[in-house]
Structure formats: C-alpha cells, structure tokens
Design an enzyme around this catalytic site. Structure first.
Site, PDB file in Angstrom:
ATOM      1  N   PRO A 243      -5.265   1.199  15.197  1.00 15.21           N
ATOM      2  CA  PRO A 243      -4.497   0.085  14.346  1.00 15.21           C
ATOM      3  C   PRO A 243      -2.546   0.309  13.463  1.00 15.21           C
ATOM      4  CG  PRO A 243      -5.947  -0.072  12.951  1.00 15.21           C
ATOM      5  CD  PRO A 243      -6.304   0.786  14.553  1.00 15.21           C
ATOM      6  N   PRO A 244      -2.149  -0.028  13.470  1.00 17.01           N
ATOM      7  CA  PRO A 244      -0.729   0.360  12.517  1.00 17.01           C
ATOM      8  C   PRO A 244      -0.588   0.783  11.222  1.00 17.01           C
ATOM      9  CG  PRO A 244      -0.278  -2.157  13.532  1.00 17.01           C
ATOM     10  CD  PRO A 244      -1.533  -1.583  13.274  1.00 17.01           C
ATOM     11  N   GLY A 245      -0.193   2.534  10.867  1.00 19.59           N
ATOM     12  CA  GLY A 245      -0.274   2.790  10.263  1.00 19.59           C
ATOM     13  C   GLY A 245      -1.569   4.142   9.552  1.00 19.59           C
ATOM     14  N   THR A 246      -2.287   4.103  10.804  1.00 19.63           N
ATOM     15  CA  THR A 246      -3.406   4.791  11.215  1.00 19.63           C
ATOM     16  C   THR A 246      -2.988   6.007  11.498  1.00 19.63           C
ATOM     17  OG1 THR A 246      -3.786   4.400  12.606  1.00 19.63           O
ATOM     18  CG2 THR A 246      -5.179   3.459  11.377  1.00 19.63           C
ATOM     19  N   GLY A 247      -1.661   6.229  11.078  1.00 20.48           N
ATOM     20  CA  GLY A 247      -1.449   7.701  11.736  1.00 20.48           C
ATOM     21  C   GLY A 247      -1.492   8.538  12.890  1.00 20.48           C
TER      22      GLY A 247
ATOM     23  N   THR B 109       1.765   8.355  15.609  1.00 15.83           N
ATOM     24  CA  THR B 109       2.949   9.102  15.412  1.00 15.83           C
ATOM     25  C   THR B 109       2.709  10.613  14.415  1.00 15.83           C
ATOM     26  OG1 THR B 109       3.442   6.727  15.628  1.00 15.83           O
ATOM     27  CG2 THR B 109       5.757   8.689  14.677  1.00 15.83           C
TER      28      THR B 109
ATOM     29  N   GLU C   4      -9.209 -19.464 -10.436  1.00 13.26           N
ATOM     30  CA  GLU C   4      -9.201 -18.033 -10.354  1.00 13.26           C
ATOM     31  C   GLU C   4     -10.804 -17.996 -10.464  1.00 13.26           C
ATOM     32  OE1 GLU C   4      -8.179 -16.629  -8.584  1.00 13.26           O
ATOM     33  OE2 GLU C   4      -6.412 -17.703  -8.164  1.00 13.26           O
TER      34      GLU C   4
ATOM     35  N   HIS D 170     -13.536 -19.039  -8.058  1.00 12.04           N
ATOM     36  CA  HIS D 170     -13.896 -17.967  -7.175  1.00 12.04           C
ATOM     37  C   HIS D 170     -14.606 -16.713  -7.524  1.00 12.04           C
ATOM     38  CE1 HIS D 170     -11.238 -19.250  -4.330  1.00 12.04           C
ATOM     39  NE2 HIS D 170      -9.707 -19.190  -5.197  1.00 12.04           N
TER      40      HIS D 170
HETATM   41  P1  ADP Z   1       1.700   4.798  13.685  1.00  8.89           P
HETATM   42  O1  ADP Z   1      -0.427   4.806  14.062  1.00  8.89           O
HETATM   43  O2  ADP Z   1       1.526   3.710  13.140  1.00  8.89           O
HETATM   44  O3  ADP Z   1       2.205   5.190  14.079  1.00  8.89           O
HETATM   45  P2  ADP Z   1       1.726   5.994  11.431  1.00  8.89           P
HETATM   46  O4  ADP Z   1       1.687   7.803  11.390  1.00  8.89           O
HETATM   47  O5  ADP Z   1       3.938   6.765  12.112  1.00  8.89           O
HETATM   48  O6  ADP Z   1       1.434   5.168  11.525  1.00  8.89           O
HETATM   49  O7  ADP Z   1       2.086   6.877   9.838  1.00  8.89           O
HETATM   50  C1  ADP Z   1       2.444   6.234   8.863  1.00  8.89           C
HETATM   51  C2  ADP Z   1       2.288   6.660   7.780  1.00  8.89           C
HETATM   52  O8  ADP Z   1       1.757   6.400   7.058  1.00  8.89           O
HETATM   53  C3  ADP Z   1       2.815   8.140   8.026  1.00  8.89           C
HETATM   54  O9  ADP Z   1       4.216   8.926   8.083  1.00  8.89           O
HETATM   55  C4  ADP Z   1       1.434   9.111   6.904  1.00  8.89           C
HETATM   56  O10 ADP Z   1       2.689   8.706   5.364  1.00  8.89           O
HETATM   57  C5  ADP Z   1       1.247   7.603   6.667  1.00  8.89           C
HETATM   58  N1  ADP Z   1       0.004   8.020   6.865  1.00  8.89           N
HETATM   59  C6  ADP Z   1      -0.854   7.557   8.208  1.00  8.89           C
HETATM   60  N2  ADP Z   1      -2.095   7.972   8.519  1.00  8.89           N
HETATM   61  C7  ADP Z   1      -1.937   8.969   7.482  1.00  8.89           C
HETATM   62  C8  ADP Z   1      -3.139  10.104   7.634  1.00  8.89           C
HETATM   63  N3  ADP Z   1      -4.219   9.803   8.598  1.00  8.89           N
HETATM   64  N4  ADP Z   1      -2.901  11.376   6.501  1.00  8.89           N
HETATM   65  C9  ADP Z   1      -1.921  10.971   6.201  1.00  8.89           C
HETATM   66  N5  ADP Z   1      -0.824  10.072   6.543  1.00  8.89           N
HETATM   67  C10 ADP Z   1      -1.018   9.416   6.958  1.00  8.89           C
HETATM   68 ZN    ZN Z   2      -7.474 -19.784  -4.495  1.00  6.77          ZN
HETATM   69 MG    MG Z   3       4.158   4.744  15.232  1.00  6.67          MG
END
Ligand code: ADP
Ligand code: ZN
Ligand code: MG
Length: 624
Positions: free
Chosen positions: A216-220, A222, A438, A441
């Site tokens: 998924p996006p943001g999992t590292g 790149t 709230e 909930h």
């Molecule tokens: P994507 O999977 O979408 O390519 P990125 O690699 O661009 O995600 O991650 C975005 C930022 O989130 C990274 O630059 C880093 O700062 C942080 N990040 C994501 N995953 C990790 C990880 N496993 N360890 C440390 N930092 C992470």
């Molecule tokens: Zn609500």
């Molecule tokens: Mg990426």
C-alpha cells in the site's frame, strides 16, 4: 537532418565532463578577451601602398634598406626603419626590373632583397577577421541548446530520464528502513547476486531478472529501493513509470530502449522503475486515449527483459501499490518473478519506524514510543514519519526544548482527523448535540463485547468533523469477525441514536456514520458472505475503469430478485444494529447524560479519566 546529426554528435563531444556553468564561464571569458583585443589593439599604422616606380626611384636614391618579396607583395623597409608596402605584377621579376634600372643588388650600397614563402602567412589576419563571427556562432549554438532544455535534452527526446546513482555516497541505507525485515532480506539477496554473481552461476542458478515491490502507499517501497541503491555498490538507474508516458506515441518505448541500453553498458547494475502500474496495466484495458502508448511501452519493457541473456547482470526492480492491475505477462517467471510484499507495519514495526524517524529529534525522557506504536494501528510508515514531524513542529511552536507525549498524542489526532479547529464557533445548542452524539458512540462501544475500547472523546472540531471518538484496538488485527462487524455497526449508529433519544430529533452530523455503516453492511452481504439468507457467495463484479483509476462500475451478475434480497439483508443488518444501540442507550440514559455533561464541561476526555467516568456511580438525582 544533417545538422541534427551534427548537433547530436557535437552533443556527445561536449560531454567532456563540463558542467553547464563552466561552459558559460568559458564563453564569457572568450567574449571578453575578444572585446579587449579589438579595443586595446593600437591602431595599425596604415603602411602606404607605393607604386612600383616610386619603389624604383626610392631604391635609386638609396632610401631602401630591404625588400621582402612574398609572391606579389613587397614589404619595404626604408633606411629610416619605416615599413611600406607595394605590389608587383604576377609575371614581373623584381630582380630583372632592378637590373634593368641599374640598381645594385649586391655590394655595399645594395638593396637587400629576400624572397619568402607566401603561404600560411596570410592566415592569421583572416582568422582574426572571422573571430567575432565564430564567437557569435558559438554563442547562438549554445543558446539554442539551452533553449532546448539542458545539455542532454537538446535532441534527446527519446532519451530516458533515468537518474543514475553510483552508490558512492549512499543517502539512504537499509538502516533507515524499519519494520520490513523480510523485504530487506530479499533485497539484500539481490544486492548479493550482483556482487557475487559467479557464485550463483557456478551452481547453475538463474539470477532473477526482476523484483516487484508490492504494498500500500507509504509503506516504504521507494525508500527501500533507494536503500538498495545506497547499499548495492553498483550503478542504480531510477525512473518513474509516469516518465515513460508522454504526449507522443513511441516516446515511451524509445525511452525504455535507451534506459536498457544504458543499463547494459553499465552492467552489473540495477534498474528501478517506480510506480510501474503507470505503464504496466493490463494491455487492452484502457478506455480513452493514450493506452496505445502504454501498450507499446510495456511491450518494450517485456522484450528488453527477455533480451537479457543469462549472464547480463542487470536486475530490474519495480514498485507498485496496484499489483492486481498489472499485466499478467509482467509477472511470469523470467520477468518480475520475485515479489517483495511490504505490508502496513505491525506494532513492533511501528515502534521501529518511530525510532528511526525520531533520531536527531530530542524526545522527552518520559516518552515511550511503544505506547505511541500501540495507539497507531493502521498507520503506514509515511503516516508515522508525518506524525513525528508534526509533533516536532508542535513542540517548536510551543517553545519547548524537547518533544513530549502531549505533542505526540496530539499529532496522532492531527494525522487521523486533521488539525483542531478551535476557531470554529459552535452555538451552545450545537455543542450539546455534539456532546450527546459522541457520548452515544462511546457508551455503545463501552457496552459491547466485540469493539475496540474507547480511548478518547472530544467535541473540538477537527477537519470536517464536529466531534470525534477514537477507539484503540487491543491488538493488530487482520481478520474481522461477523460479531465485530455487528458491534461496529451499533457503535457507528450510537451517535445518531443518542441524538434521537435525548432531543427526539436528528441532525446532519450523522451523515458520515450512516454512510460508513451502510457500506460495511453491504460488504458483509455482497463480499464476505456473512448473510444467513444469501449464503457465502459474492455479488457483483467490480470493474476498474483504467482511465480514472477508480472502481466506478459495478457489473451486476445477479438477478433483480437477488438485488431485492441484498437490499433487504442490508436493511436487516442495519436495523438490528440500530436496535442494539437504542437498547443500550435507553437503558443507560442516565450514564449517557453524565458523560455528555462532563464532555461539555471539559471538551476532551481520555484514558484513565474516561475509564473512571464509565465506572463511577451515577450522580444521585437532584432532590425534587
Ligand atoms: P511508497 O511505498 O509509497 O513508495 P515511500 O517509500 O515513498 O512509500 O515512503 C514515504 C516515506 O515514509 C518515506 O520517505 C519514509 O520517511 C517513510 N517510511 C515509509 N516506510 C518506512 C519504513 N519502513 N521505515 C522508515 N520510514 C518509512
Ligand atoms: Zn458520529
Ligand atoms: Mg513510492
């Protein structure tokens, strides 16, 4: 065309490691020098051109010391050391003329006559004449190149824009990536393939061609690939899938060709294609324009990867968050035959990531990152990095020396729901409604066995929300049971129900709750087979329309009769949840009122305070 060829050749020559700046400097210096030369040159003393008979009479008078003959040009030096020039006819022989005139050519009184080669001598002034033109031409050429966008792009439309990293100065290393042990291991192996390929080839092992990073996006993804670049010790070419896609059909394919040509020249090396789904979608799946281009690009990638022979040491790394839409041809063995899956980090992973990102940031000694990790289920690495950064900003804004738990917890809310909007003024009535909503909930959640405990209730507006109740799972969860879904639905409807019970009225504040509840109920029936009446099967085939990248059409693969049944089931599930919520809130109305009033007074309730409030005895009713 010839000029193009010449330009692009020239382009190659110019790459003598000159940066653009040094070229500018050189040209500027040359120009300045040229100007100085013309300005400072002393006005050449115009030698007078003498007629031949004048020369003869001067010679007769003994005024001439020496005559230098260059072809038809005569350079005359008088006895006063003056220089003068003259010409004689092509066929005229100076010696003959002097002889006829009776001028002595030898002896004490004689005029010295020297003959010199004429070639080569006239070149220098010619060159000097053309110098400004050459400079101007050079300048023009240079400007044109710049206008075309930098030294490498003058005619290089089809060049790949890949950036090459040599790995000499790793900016990111494996130690910067946390919580993805398996992924790191797999990629470390890739690095080893490249540095020790003989070892593997000796055993007849086929070195993998491609590794696909999925997650998924943001999992590292790149980040991890950049770490590979830093660790590999071999050249690393990085390009994003979208950079293959251009206005012009064929450019993408040409860029792929160029990229792989470069890669083969630098083997062993790694080629990294980020966001490969931009070009690697199912072929033939596109609507709208541009898919032809994508197909060509994809085909080119495939044929390039097939074109490596067994000992071409190039490994292709690619990343995507949509493996489901990739063309199956990309995934067959011999292409991207290895997959590294990067998941949302679990609690230990989150802690490790938080640790990586809090390096160099002063944390209060009381901060336990494990606690923060526990409170952030579902956060990706990018969210966590954002969380730490937000906390640092908050602490700085508050003039603190280090980051404390308060800022970290505040940042969790900011990442989930957006910043607080204290400026948003609520009328007393609205505040009251929000408080009951709230509290509703929270109380329902508290009373049901299969829901995450409530961690925080707040009636401070955040983002689009008027209030906000945050539950905290006790553990990371990958499966959701039917009972959990049912209790979740009751909790979602708790806000709406509380408003109804207390005010006998409904507001728009429940819109999001109801929408989410409906979606969950529908998914229970159509995707998870959780309906007794309809049984374990899925209904509807979701098609993805490529050009928007979104699921926008649902294909019905069931009859109208079944559609009615689905609607009825969804309705039943919601109805049951609603009854549960209503039951709880009517029975515990006094508690509901107690919580809501406390909430109006304090605006935010959390942790131990909240637990104490749930358990505290009800205030005795005011004596009538
Ligand atoms: P994507 O999977 O979408 O390519 P990125 O690699 O661009 O995600 O991650 C975005 C930022 O989130 C990274 O630059 C880093 O700062 C942080 N990040 C994501 N995953 C990790 C990880 N496993 N360890 C440390 N930092 C992470
Ligand atoms: Zn609500
Ligand atoms: Mg990426």
């Amino acid at each position: 065309m010839a000029i193009n060829r010449w330009l692009s050749n020239y382009n190659g020559v110019m790459k003598l490691n000159m940066s653009r700046h040094s070229i500018i400097l050189l040209i500027a210096i040359a120009l300045l020098a040229a100007i100085l030369v013309t300005v400072l040159q002393p006005p050449a003393e115009e030698p007078r051109e003498l007629a031949l008979n004048e020369v003869i009479s001067m010679a007769k008078a003994g005024e001439i010391l020496e005559i230098v003959v260059r072809g038809t040009a005569l350079e005359i030096t008088t006895i006063d050391q003056e220089k003068q020039t003259s010409t004689i006819g092509e066929a005229t022989d100076l010696l003959e003329v002097f002889h006829q005139e009776g001028i002595p050519i030898s002896g004490a009184q004689a005029v010295t006559i020297r003959f010199e080669e004429e070639v080569g001598i006239t070149w220098f002034p010619v060159l000097l004449n053309f110098l400004p033109l050459i400079l101007f031409g050079g300048l023009l050429f240079f400007l044109l190149r710049r206008a075309a966008g930098g030294p490498n792009q003058a005619m290089g439309f089809a060049r790949s824009k890949a950036r090459m990293f040599s790995g000499d100065k790793p900016t990111v290393t494996f130690s910067d990536v946390a919580g993805v042990a398996e992924g790191k291991e797999e990629l470390q192996e890739v690095v080893e393939f490249l540095s020790n390929s003989e070892k593997f080839l000796a055993l007849g092992a086929r070195i993998p061609r491609g590794v696909l990073l999925v997650g998924p996006p943001g999992t590292g993804k790149t980040l991890l690939s950049r770490a590979v670049a830093g660790e590999a010790g071999v050249p690393f070419f990085s390009i994003s899938g979208s950079e293959f896609v251009e206005m012009f059909v064929g450019v993408g394919a040409a860029r792929v060709r160029d990229l792989f040509d470069q890669a083969k020249r630098h083997a062993p090396c790694i080629v990294f294609v980020d966001e490969i789904d931009a070009v690697g979608r199912h072929r033939g799946a596109g609507l709208g324009g541009g898919h032809d281009e994508r197909e060509q690009t994809l085909n080119q990638i495939l044929s390039e990867m097939d074109g490596f022979d067994t000992n071409t040491n190039v490994i292709v790394l690619a990343a995507t968050n949509r493996p489901d839409i990739l063309d199956p041809a990309l995934l067959r063995p011999g292409r991207f035959d290895r997959r590294v899956v990067l998941d949302q980090p679990d609690i230990n992973g989150r802690k490790a990531i938080l640790e990586v990102h809090s390096q160099g940031k002063p944390l209060d000694s009381a901060v336990d990152l494990g606690v923060i990790a526990k409170q952030t289920p579902g956060f990706s690495g990018a969210d966590l990095s954002n969380l730490i950064n937000e906390a640092a900003i908050l602490a700085a804004r508050r003039g603190k020396k280090d980051i404390s738990l308060v800022e970290l917890e505040e940042s969790i809310d900011r990442v989930i729901a957006g910043p607080e909007r204290k400026s948003r003024l609520m009328s007393r009535k609205e505040k009251e409604i929000t408080a009951y909503h709230e509290a509703g909930h929270a109380l329902v959640a508290r009373m049901l066995p299969n829901v995450d405990p409530v961690h925080k209730i707040s009636i401070i507006a955040r983002g689009m929300m008027a209030g906000y109740t945050r539950q905290l799972p006790t553990e990371d969860r990958y499966l959701v049971t039917r009972s959990q879904f049912n209790d979740m639905l009751a909790t979602l409807l708790g806000g709406h129900t509380a408003e109804e019970i207390i005010f006998d009225e409904m507001t728009t504040g429940s819109q999001n709750d109801i929408e989410r509840a409906t979606k969950i109920a529908r998914m229970m029936v159509t995707e998870y087979g959780m309906s007794d009446k309809l049984g374990p099967r899925t209904f509807g085939k979701r098609e993805e329309l490529v050009f928007l990248g979104k699921e926008i059409s649902e294909q019905r693969d069931y009859s109208d009769k079944v559609a009615e049944d689905i609607d009825a089931e969804v309705h039943d599930i919601i109805d049951r949840a609603y009854n549960v919520a209503q039951d709880i809130l009517t029975k515990n109305k006094a508690k509901l009122i107690q919580i809501a009033e406390r909430l109006m007074a304090e605006e935010t309730l959390e942790g131990k305070t909240l637990d104490a409030l749930f358990d505290s005895p009800l205030p005795s009713p005011a004596p009538a």
